[in-house]
Design an enzyme around this catalytic site. Structure first.
Site, PDB file in Angstrom:
ATOM      1  N   ASP A   1     -11.508  -3.962   7.903  1.00  0.00           N
ATOM      2  CA  ASP A   1     -10.653  -4.961   8.551  1.00  0.00           C
ATOM      3  C   ASP A   1     -11.439  -5.743   9.598  1.00  0.00           C
ATOM      4  O   ASP A   1     -11.291  -6.955   9.722  1.00  0.00           O
ATOM      5  CB  ASP A   1      -9.427  -4.278   9.181  1.00  0.00           C
ATOM      6  CG  ASP A   1      -8.582  -3.560   8.131  1.00  0.00           C
ATOM      7  OD1 ASP A   1      -8.022  -2.493   8.436  1.00  0.00           O
ATOM      8  OD2 ASP A   1      -8.518  -4.061   6.980  1.00  0.00           O
TER       9      ASP A   1
ATOM     10  N   ARG B   1     -13.667  -8.240   7.845  1.00  0.00           N
ATOM     11  CA  ARG B   1     -12.913  -9.431   7.422  1.00  0.00           C
ATOM     12  C   ARG B   1     -12.713 -10.362   8.627  1.00  0.00           C
ATOM     13  O   ARG B   1     -12.955 -11.572   8.541  1.00  0.00           O
ATOM     14  CB  ARG B   1     -11.570  -9.008   6.815  1.00  0.00           C
ATOM     15  CG  ARG B   1     -11.713  -8.373   5.435  1.00  0.00           C
ATOM     16  CD  ARG B   1     -10.422  -7.837   4.869  1.00  0.00           C
ATOM     17  NE  ARG B   1     -10.601  -7.428   3.470  1.00  0.00           N
ATOM     18  CZ  ARG B   1      -9.820  -6.552   2.834  1.00  0.00           C
ATOM     19  NH1 ARG B   1      -8.789  -5.993   3.472  1.00  0.00           N
ATOM     20  NH2 ARG B   1     -10.037  -6.239   1.572  1.00  0.00           N
TER      21      ARG B   1
ATOM     22  N   ARG C   1       0.846  -1.194   0.000  1.00  0.00           N
ATOM     23  CA  ARG C   1       0.000   0.000   0.000  1.00  0.00           C
ATOM     24  C   ARG C   1       0.888   1.253   0.000  1.00  0.00           C
ATOM     25  O   ARG C   1       0.587   2.251  -0.631  1.00  0.00           O
ATOM     26  CB  ARG C   1      -0.903   0.011   1.231  1.00  0.00           C
ATOM     27  CG  ARG C   1      -1.986  -1.070   1.225  1.00  0.00           C
ATOM     28  CD  ARG C   1      -2.875  -0.979   2.451  1.00  0.00           C
ATOM     29  NE  ARG C   1      -3.912  -2.009   2.489  1.00  0.00           N
ATOM     30  CZ  ARG C   1      -3.743  -3.204   3.093  1.00  0.00           C
ATOM     31  NH1 ARG C   1      -2.594  -3.509   3.642  1.00  0.00           N
ATOM     32  NH2 ARG C   1      -4.714  -4.091   3.095  1.00  0.00           N
TER      33      ARG C   1
ATOM     34  N   HIS D   1      -4.084   0.704   8.529  1.00  0.00           N
ATOM     35  CA  HIS D   1      -4.606  -0.215   7.521  1.00  0.00           C
ATOM     36  C   HIS D   1      -3.432  -0.828   6.784  1.00  0.00           C
ATOM     37  O   HIS D   1      -3.158  -0.549   5.637  1.00  0.00           O
ATOM     38  CB  HIS D   1      -5.504   0.540   6.546  1.00  0.00           C
ATOM     39  CG  HIS D   1      -6.153  -0.335   5.536  1.00  0.00           C
ATOM     40  ND1 HIS D   1      -6.831  -1.482   5.879  1.00  0.00           N
ATOM     41  CD2 HIS D   1      -6.226  -0.238   4.190  1.00  0.00           C
ATOM     42  CE1 HIS D   1      -7.306  -2.033   4.781  1.00  0.00           C
ATOM     43  NE2 HIS D   1      -6.942  -1.328   3.739  1.00  0.00           N
TER      44      HIS D   1
HETATM   45  O1  TXD Z   1      -9.763  -0.201   3.036  1.00  0.00           O
HETATM   46  C1  TXD Z   1      -9.313   0.592   2.207  1.00  0.00           C
HETATM   47  N1  TXD Z   1      -9.240   1.883   2.509  1.00  0.00           N
HETATM   48  C2  TXD Z   1      -8.815   0.079   0.858  1.00  0.00           C
HETATM   49  C3  TXD Z   1      -8.796   1.128  -0.202  1.00  0.00           C
HETATM   50  C4  TXD Z   1      -9.424  -1.168   0.400  1.00  0.00           C
HETATM   51  C5  TXD Z   1      -9.317  -1.482  -0.945  1.00  0.00           C
HETATM   52  C6  TXD Z   1      -8.799  -0.561  -1.975  1.00  0.00           C
HETATM   53  N2  TXD Z   1      -8.238   0.622  -1.421  1.00  0.00           N
HETATM   54  C7  TXD Z   1      -7.818   1.723  -2.315  1.00  0.00           C
HETATM   55  O2  TXD Z   1      -8.934   2.400  -2.890  1.00  0.00           O
HETATM   56  C8  TXD Z   1      -7.021   1.286  -3.517  1.00  0.00           C
HETATM   57  O3  TXD Z   1      -5.702   0.942  -3.123  1.00  0.00           O
HETATM   58  C9  TXD Z   1      -7.069   2.554  -4.348  1.00  0.00           C
HETATM   59  O4  TXD Z   1      -6.148   3.488  -3.818  1.00  0.00           O
HETATM   60  C10 TXD Z   1      -8.492   3.083  -4.087  1.00  0.00           C
HETATM   61  C11 TXD Z   1      -9.475   2.830  -5.199  1.00  0.00           C
HETATM   62  O5  TXD Z   1      -9.489   1.477  -5.534  1.00  0.00           O
HETATM   63  P1  TXD Z   1     -10.346   0.972  -6.821  1.00  0.00           P
HETATM   64  O6  TXD Z   1     -10.292  -0.507  -6.794  1.00  0.00           O
HETATM   65  O7  TXD Z   1     -11.668   1.651  -6.883  1.00  0.00           O
HETATM   66  O8  TXD Z   1      -9.399   1.529  -8.014  1.00  0.00           O
HETATM   67  P2  TXD Z   1      -9.841   1.766  -9.544  1.00  0.00           P
HETATM   68  O9  TXD Z   1     -10.892   0.800  -9.964  1.00  0.00           O
HETATM   69  O10 TXD Z   1      -8.569   1.848 -10.301  1.00  0.00           O
HETATM   70  O11 TXD Z   1     -10.562   3.206  -9.513  1.00  0.00           O
HETATM   71  C12 TXD Z   1      -9.874   4.366  -9.267  1.00  0.00           C
HETATM   72  C13 TXD Z   1     -10.565   5.461 -10.102  1.00  0.00           C
HETATM   73  C14 TXD Z   1     -10.336   5.307 -11.624  1.00  0.00           C
HETATM   74  O12 TXD Z   1     -11.606   5.264 -12.259  1.00  0.00           O
HETATM   75  C15 TXD Z   1      -9.547   6.559 -11.990  1.00  0.00           C
HETATM   76  O13 TXD Z   1      -9.868   7.071 -13.252  1.00  0.00           O
HETATM   77  C16 TXD Z   1      -9.981   7.530 -10.890  1.00  0.00           C
HETATM   78  O14 TXD Z   1      -9.972   6.723  -9.713  1.00  0.00           O
HETATM   79  N3  TXD Z   1      -9.090   8.659 -10.681  1.00  0.00           N
HETATM   80  C17 TXD Z   1      -9.549   9.907 -10.444  1.00  0.00           C
HETATM   81  N4  TXD Z   1     -10.802  10.371 -10.320  1.00  0.00           N
HETATM   82  C18 TXD Z   1     -10.928  11.711 -10.058  1.00  0.00           C
HETATM   83  N5  TXD Z   1      -9.868  12.547  -9.892  1.00  0.00           N
HETATM   84  C19 TXD Z   1      -8.598  12.088 -10.014  1.00  0.00           C
HETATM   85  N6  TXD Z   1      -7.557  12.933  -9.884  1.00  0.00           N
HETATM   86  C20 TXD Z   1      -8.391  10.709 -10.298  1.00  0.00           C
HETATM   87  N7  TXD Z   1      -7.277   9.931 -10.482  1.00  0.00           N
HETATM   88  C21 TXD Z   1      -7.737   8.670 -10.706  1.00  0.00           C
END
Ligand code: TXD
Length: 311
Positions: free
Chosen positions: A148, A151, A88, A175
């Site tokens: 968490d 899970r 992470r 986390h």
């Molecule tokens: O428990 C927790 N907090 C974690 C969080 C559990 C699982 C996943 N965790 C994190 O959530 C993961 O490591 C990522 O940092 C985020 C989002 O995960 P996700 O699976 O939703 O990633 P995706 O499917 O790649 O979606 C990210 C979206 C994608 O559509 C990009 O185009 C968009 O973010 N994106 C943006 N949107 C708006 N503005 C900006 N600047 C931007 N950059 C990327």
């Protein structure tokens, strides 16, 4: 007037947050993403699911923050997700710039909102949103502990073949792999886990909980978990919007609690209409306190990196 929730990032977690919010008719949803067409398409698709699932909320997909104005809650999910072999922490600097930029936009259009952060590395990204927003600490909250703990509860219920509803489990602090599932304070309808599960089996469940995210990344190969993380964030949003006062493990700014100062760490909190309405200080054993400080130390290292970048 229906409440309004903005979800920034219309990827796996963002789109599922929008789906859970709509399914619970919690609020109208605005889905924002940088990629042209993604939020618009997913927003329309979710809107058209309404007649089938019987929900009447407005869902708007956009690349422009103007539509997010006067949101009650903003959930930030945008950013890079992990790939196999990545920690992470590897996401730190890329997601720092993304979360900082988004927070600035959010605050401009919704100066009274409550921000829930999901982007990883979570604790450091929650601190980033806090620093970039200038909001009081009650209105910036990180989502990790609810996931968490979910899970931990799922694995305990599976082991004992009991309903997840009767399993109470507490997971504290960062986390990351140093998170602290608190066996001593976890139970099934009041029955201590140690009376129900053999020590080596319990240790294996604790390990699996700590490794929960990586287990799914390994399976999916191209991304990380999204059903449980989005459900967890929406449980937090629901407690705030409905002023339910749920006591949930959330990542919040500690200012002296647990002997920790100036770092976002996952601890039990009361979530109500004002956001974080109370932080609970559990009475911990020396061993648990040591584990808590070790994990908080790992968070502080990341935060120091972004503070230097922010200086
Ligand atoms: O428990 C927790 N907090 C974690 C969080 C559990 C699982 C996943 N965790 C994190 O959530 C993961 O490591 C990522 O940092 C985020 C989002 O995960 P996700 O699976 O939703 O990633 P995706 O499917 O790649 O979606 C990210 C979206 C994608 O559509 C990009 O185009 C968009 O973010 N994106 C943006 N949107 C708006 N503005 C900006 N600047 C931007 N950059 C990327």
């Amino acid at each position: 007037m229906r409440k309004k929730i903005t979800v920034v990032g219309a990827g796996n977690i963002g789109a599922n947050c929008a789906m859970w919010i709509a399914s619970k008719e919690l609020a109208d949803v605005v889905l924002v993403d940088v990629v042209e067409g993604i939020p618009q398409g997913k927003g329309l698709d979710l809107l058209q699911s309404g007649p089938v699932n019987g929900y009447d909320v407005r869902i708007t997909g956009t690349n422009d923050y103007a539509a997010t104005a006067d949101s009650d809650i903003v959930i930030i999910t945008a950013g890079l997700a992990r790939k196999p072999g990545m920690s992470r922490d590897d996401l730190l600097l890329t997601n720092y710039s993304i979360v900082k930029g988004i927070t600035t936009e959010v605050v401009k259009h919704s100066p009274d909102c409550i921000i829930i952060v999901i982007t990883n590395p979570l604790d450091a990204m929650a601190q980033t949103a806090y620093m970039a927003s200038g909001f009081p600490k009650q209105r910036v909250i990180g989502m990790a502990g609810v996931l968490d703990s979910a899970r931990f509860r799922a694995f305990i219920a599976e082991e004992l073949q009991v309903s997840v509803e009767n399993v109470t489990a507490v997971v504290l602090v960062g986390h990351g792999d140093t998170m602290v599932p608190l066996v001593r304070l976890s139970n099934v309808t009041g029955i201590p886990l140690t009376d129900l599960i053999a020590p080596e089996k319990l240790a294996a469940i604790v390990k699996r909980t700590q490794n929960g995210g990586a287990e799914i990344v390994k399976c999916l190969k191209t991304g990380s978990a999204y059903y449980a993380p989005s459900a967890a964030a929406v449980e937090m949003a629901e407690s705030i919007l409905k002023d339910k006062k749920k006591v949930l493990p959330c990542c919040v700014l500690l200012e002296g609690e647990y002997g920790i100062n100036g770092t976002f760490v996952g601890v039990p909190c009361k979530l109500g209409a004002k956001g974080v309405e109370k932080i609970y200080e559990l009475k911990l054993t020396a061993e648990e306190t040591a584990a808590l400080h070790k994990s908080a130390g790992a968070v502080k290292e990341l935060v120091d990196v972004i503070k230097k970048k922010n200086a």
